[in-house]
Scaffold this active site. Structure first.
Site, mmCIF file in Angstrom:
data_model
loop_
_atom_site.group_PDB
_atom_site.id
_atom_site.type_symbol
_atom_site.label_atom_id
_atom_site.label_comp_id
_atom_site.label_asym_id
_atom_site.label_seq_id
_atom_site.Cartn_x
_atom_site.Cartn_y
_atom_site.Cartn_z
ATOM 1 N NE ARG A 205 -1.827 1.859 3.480
ATOM 2 C CZ ARG A 205 -1.800 1.775 4.805
ATOM 3 N NH1 ARG A 205 -2.554 0.923 5.444
ATOM 4 N NH2 ARG A 205 -0.988 2.562 5.509
ATOM 5 C CG HIS A 209 -6.682 2.919 6.000
ATOM 6 N ND1 HIS A 209 -7.004 1.645 5.604
ATOM 7 C CD2 HIS A 209 -7.850 3.503 6.412
ATOM 8 C CE1 HIS A 209 -8.318 1.461 5.762
ATOM 9 N NE2 HIS A 209 -8.839 2.559 6.243
ATOM 10 C CE1 TYR A 218 1.182 2.970 8.629
ATOM 11 C CE2 TYR A 218 0.040 4.707 9.828
ATOM 12 C CZ TYR A 218 0.146 3.899 8.714
ATOM 13 O OH TYR A 218 -0.742 4.016 7.699
#
Lengths: 309, 324
Positions: A205, A209, A218
């Site tokens: 990805r 998100h 993160y």
């Protein structure tokens, strides 16, 4: 437009897998599969109208952006709860099998969804009843901020198939041709009565998100850069160019044409009416019961009504 | 006309609809070979085979989730949840998915299915075999909720529910399953959803009940009659969408209302009924509405009859409302 849940980096896993399904087959999406919906024939305008939630949206502005559906395209519906589409896809394909219709159903999920109860029950039902369901895990490494390593202690997500008696394979999800070949074979076997299949597509990805997420909190830049080298679109383009099937001019023409089309769609979507207040009360039930008629009257006479401005 | 208990009447409804509509399938834990733990589906497996009467793995979310998929395909699944107390693993599929499919897809898809589940106490089942979760489903837009009180209604309401184009939660009062017999025609017949029934006429106070508690309400009405109080008893039959007209018509006549249900009091369906009455018939009310319900505790095992709103609790409430 308030929100987008993108598919950058996962285009091959999404579009090549959809392309591998026959027209008679069905697709049950997770929520990054607008590429699959467009492939299936949803006009770009339809997708953009959904992003805007305007009165032309086939969902009538009732869902947030990227929560589309497309029955005319044999494409089910997006909802936000994780994994709920999985037993539904099993039930749908099971019904087809009970009616002796030789179709397969592809259902998408992220690797995070393999932790959900619905994944377990869906795989279990699919295994027990040998339904023609093709489970397509987009293992993109991240479930919002939680890495794949926190979703399972198994060596791979494909390993999970064995427990349910569902044959499983892993495929390079950034290799469009490999995805196409793998999914096509699985779908044909499923439709022919050989039962369910699980395919883990290894991909990444590239973005957050969603547009509401900042992945810098993160994960490292180095990790993202490493995957940039494996961009599935660049890889497919290089392959096509080396076979004289695509050129720099094709690329620039294509980008230009899409940009123009997209701009026109956005302009039209922006200029389209919002859904009517009345539409808010429709499709709750097949027929509108008394309490919704009453509440509709109250809403239409309320402060948002033009007579009250 | 044969006499049937509720189990037999429901079985008759399923059999008749499976004969006339090959889209109807029955599925759930133990519904096939054994015919269901309460035997509602007895004989169907033998008659219709394993493709239409399906013994599923033990997973409520899977039963309802796959039934949704079948309904989207164009079938008419009738999944059974063995006890309503076990419906919660499927709660997400029911309220997030089945309830919203028509709405969220602009009418492209719908989920015509009937989730059958035994509800209520009276069989010494403790809190995992006795609960009445109707208000949780009424609160979620897009669902219909039905609860018959007797065999005749059970058959007509189940047939109407299966033919309905929206998802229906069909709650069967297990305490009534074998306790009551009525005449039930062999042939199919429909009792339209959202039509309550005045089962006893009276002019002093209205009692609203459904399912097993209807019989307690009727017994209380009988008790009250000995005190000169004529109670009108309404069997709601369909809880949602509720038949507001029948309720209001009765309230306008009696001016007093007692609502009875097994579920806990707070945020129970009685709260909604009392609100609707207050909103729509306030000036007709002669007394504060009264709720006689289960207590706000988990459903207890040993003290079941102290928890349930049985006639000994309803009768004083009726008299209190009538004499206010």
């Amino acid at each position: 437009m308030g929100f987008h849940i993108g598919s950058a980096g996962e285009e091959a896993a999404i579009v090549a897998s959809a392309a591998a399904m026959r027209e008679v087959d069905w697709i049950f999406p997770c929520y990054r599969e607008f590429g699959a919906l467009l492939w299936r024939g949803m006009p770009l305008q339809g997708y953009i109208d959904n992003m805007y939630g305007n009165s032309n949206d086939s969902c009538r502005g009732r869902q947030m952006p990227d929560h589309y559906s497309g029955k005319p395209y044999r494409f089910a519906s997006v909802s936000s709860p994780i994994g709920t589409q999985l037993p539904q896809a099993v039930g749908f394909s099971w019904a087809a099998k009970l009616k002796d219709e030789k179709i397969a159903v592809a259902v998408y999920l992220g690797e995070g969804a393999t932790s959900s109860a619905d994944f377990h029950t869906a795989m279990n039902f699919a295994g027990v009843f040998q339904t023609p369901t093709v489970f397509l895990i987009r293992n993109n490494g991240w479930a919002i901020s939680v890495p794949a390593s926190h979703q399972t202690a198994a060596k791979s997500f494909a390993d999970k198939g064995a427990a349910y008696g569902v044959p499983a394979v892993r495929v390079d999800g950034n290799d469009a041709l490999a995805v196409y070949k793998t999914v096509k074979a699985a779908a044909e076997e499923a439709a022919a009565g050989e039962g369910s299949k699980l395919i883990e597509m290894l991909t990444y990805r590239m973005s957050g998100h969603s547009t509401s997420d900042d992945p810098r909190a993160y994960r490292s830049e180095q990790e993202v850069e490493a995957w940039q080298q494996k961009d599935p679109i660049v890889r497919l383009r290089k392959y096509l160019e080396s076979n004289q099937a695509w050129s720099e001019k094709d690329e620039s023409d294509c980008v230009e044409q899409l940009r123009t089309e997209l701009k026109a769609c956005i302009k039209k979507a922006e200029e389209s009416e919002r859904p009517s207040i009345a539409s808010m009360f429709e499709d709750v039930y097949r027929e509108k019961p008394w309490h919704l008629k009453e509440q509709q009257r109250q809403a239409e006479q309320g402060p948002r009504h033009k007579a009250n401005h | 006309m044969p006499e049937m208990n509720m189990v037999q009447a429901l079985n008759s409804a399923l059999r008749s609809e499976m004969h006339s509509d090959d889209r109807v399938v029955v599925m759930g834990e133990d519904v096939g070979q054994v015919g269901g733990v309460f035997r509602v589906t007895q004989g169907l497996f033998k008659e219709f085979g394993e493709k239409r009467v399906i013994d599923t793995p033990l997973a409520e979310g899977g039963i309802i989730g796959s039934a949704i998929g079948m309904a989207m395909y164009g079938m008419r699944p009738v999944p059974e949840i063995q006890f309503a107390d076990f419906i919660f693993p499927a709660f997400d599929q029911i309220v997030s998915e089945a309830a919203k499919y028509r709405y969220r897809t602009g009418g492209e898809f719908s989920c015509p299915m009937v989730v059958r589940a035994p509800v209520g106490g009276g069989i010494r089942g403790g809190h995992y075999h006795s609960q009445s979760p109707e208000s949780l489903f009424i609160h979620n837009a897009g669902l219909k909720v039905v609860c018959p009180s007797n065999p005749y209604d059970a058959k007509g309401l189940l047939l109407a529910s299966i033919r309905d184009d929206d998802p229906v939660l069909f709650f069967e009062p297990k305490r009534v399953y074998r306790a009551v017999k009525t005449d039930v025609p062999e042939e199919p017949y429909l009792i339209p959803l959202s039509e309550a029934k005045v089962v006893r006429e009276g002019r002093h106070v209205t009692v609203i009940a459904w399912g097993a508690m209807l019989f307690e309400a009727l017994e209380s009405a009988e008790n009250a009659a000995r005190h000169g109080i004529e109670a009108e008893v309404i069997d709601l039959r369909t809880l949602w969408p509720v038949d507001i007209d029948t309720i209001l018509e009765s309230i306008k006549k009696t001016g007093r209302v007692v609502v009875v249900h097994e579920a806990a009091k707070s945020c129970g369906f009685g709260a909604e009924l009392v609100s609707l009455i207050a909103e729509n018939a306030f000036l007709h009310l002669e007394a504060p509405p009264v709720r006689v319900t289960g207590w706000d505790t988990p459903f207890p095992y040993t003290l079941e009859n102290e928890y349930l709103p049985l006639a000994h609790r309803i009768t004083p409430a009726l008299l209190q409302a009538a004499r206010y």
